[in-house]
Design an enzyme around this catalytic site. Sequence first.
Site, PDB file in Angstrom:
ATOM      1  N   CYS A   1       0.815  -1.224   0.000  1.00  0.00           N
ATOM      2  CA  CYS A   1       0.000   0.000   0.000  1.00  0.00           C
ATOM      3  C   CYS A   1       0.844   1.268   0.000  1.00  0.00           C
ATOM      4  O   CYS A   1       0.298   2.366  -0.088  1.00  0.00           O
ATOM      5  CB  CYS A   1      -0.955  -0.011   1.186  1.00  0.00           C
ATOM      6  SG  CYS A   1      -1.891  -1.542   1.289  1.00  0.00           S
TER       7      CYS A   1
ATOM      8  N   HIS B   1      -9.311   3.592  -1.367  1.00  0.00           N
ATOM      9  CA  HIS B   1      -7.948   3.068  -1.223  1.00  0.00           C
ATOM     10  C   HIS B   1      -7.591   2.145  -2.391  1.00  0.00           C
ATOM     11  O   HIS B   1      -7.599   0.926  -2.250  1.00  0.00           O
ATOM     12  CB  HIS B   1      -7.849   2.338   0.125  1.00  0.00           C
ATOM     13  CG  HIS B   1      -6.492   1.846   0.484  1.00  0.00           C
ATOM     14  ND1 HIS B   1      -5.327   2.355  -0.046  1.00  0.00           N
ATOM     15  CD2 HIS B   1      -6.098   0.858   1.355  1.00  0.00           C
ATOM     16  CE1 HIS B   1      -4.284   1.708   0.477  1.00  0.00           C
ATOM     17  NE2 HIS B   1      -4.727   0.802   1.316  1.00  0.00           N
TER      18      HIS B   1
END
Lengths: 390, 150
Positions: A84, A336
């Site tokens: 991420c 996200h």
Amino acid sequence: MCRNVAVIGVGSSKYGRRTDVSFMELAWEAYKEALDNSGVSPGDIEYVVYTSVGGYSPEGSPAGILNEYLELNPKGTSRIEAACTSGSAGIFFAYNLIKSGYADIVLVLGIEKMMESSTPQTLELLARLGNYFWEVRDYGITFPGYYALFMNRYMAVYNASEEDFCKVAVKNHYYGARNPKAQYRREISLEDCINSRYIARPIKLFDCSPITDGSAAAILVGEEYASKYSDSPIWIKGIASASASALLTGREDYLSIPSAYEAAKKAYKMAGVDDPLKYIDVAEVHDCFTIAEVMAYEDLQFAERGKGIELIREEQTYIGGKIPVNLSGGLKSKGHPIGATGVGMIAELVKQLRGEVERDRQAPIKNGCALAHNVGGIGQYAYITILSLK
Amino acid sequence: MDYIKVDNKTGGKYIEDYRKLTLEYSISVGGLEKYFEGLKNGVLYASKCKSCGSIYYPPRSSCGKCGSSDIVWIELGKEGTLLTFTEINVKPATHSHYDDYIIGIGSFNGVKVLGLVEAKYDELKIGMKIRYEIVVREPENYYIIVFTPI
Ligand SMILES: [Zn+2]
């Protein structure tokens, strides 16, 4: 070479369930916007860093096909992956390419199109961003599961409640509702969050960031080029990376993300920030889950250990509080798209510093300083970037 | 043939990929055969570096701290403390055939171990005493560490 590096253009697609566009078209949205507001022409770009975790959509090596679609061949390119934090890692590499003198103008483009996978497949791929062999394969831990282990421990040690964490979700939805590019453009109540179903107990649906399609882009240049292209270049004053055990069992405790703390210390030193609350006007932090935002407050030294929860209880991370956090809606409400998230944070903060976001989610810019906190996997990667108007 | 489908949530059009890929791997265990043999016999091993004394769990066949490959296997004591836990309610693809399951991290003489927890969620307390055993989990028939409250 010790020349400074500036961001002169940023762009972002709308985040969300973007089944209305192809993978290439999604990339195009961010690229086009960044190009337009940078004043750079495609021929000026010398190297292209794509950031994407991959696997959620079927292309095995996205950099090549994207470079072709964006008409950027024969410029050199590669894809950077750090879970991420891929997006921030891409910014870090671009920064250093320019710092080294190898290139003057570099494009970073982050993209993830996660809705091309089914939800169970996505959960499987996300879980495998931890340690598959030792912890995922046999125990079936999920991404919410990793953070639930932290949340349960935090609640027990620091006497916090599930309701406290829901306040993070309420805040981020409040601002996400005001961001046209956010995936969830609606406010939620504390009850909406408290009454949502468990995903990995004690983490509930509304403690979680969603699965997202999205892209974001940033164009970085060496200082000699900054004023040529831009009236308001945003300078990278500090950028740092740190790591920690990817194994849960390798951690000292489950109350903080040690890599984020280390990276923040390095970035603060580089940028000459001794007290973050004094210098930083606005921060984007990695709220993949509500507990992650609370730990970020502490790892970034916005609050002492165990006191992060009080910042949200007292609404100190809204505009008007000690330090506004995630005025984009954060990962929680803005979305996200994992490989694009870090670039999206930079895009948001550049606009915040320029005073270009929607009025009701614009931070007051006093010192001209903003911070991006990006955590990857279960914290085996962390990147902190400090941006400044000066 | 109506192969262009509509995503009812967005109106977006898509083609369901007609190529399905199953990923299968043969995973090398390297120098850790002893660990996996141990599971078969109900024993949980960590590795200890003879040269600097570092203990590793999961085990490894060389010491990352001092570089030595002189390793001894130490058996972990059966009783420990529960550091934290969670119940997995939404499961990943490869675990979707199980009922909701609880996983926890236990500390056994200071060595942290991840395990499945056999108990009701509400009965669990951080800091409580637990013991581990090695159990065969159906239907895959693999060895798994299971914690139970004492
Ligand atoms: Zn050693």
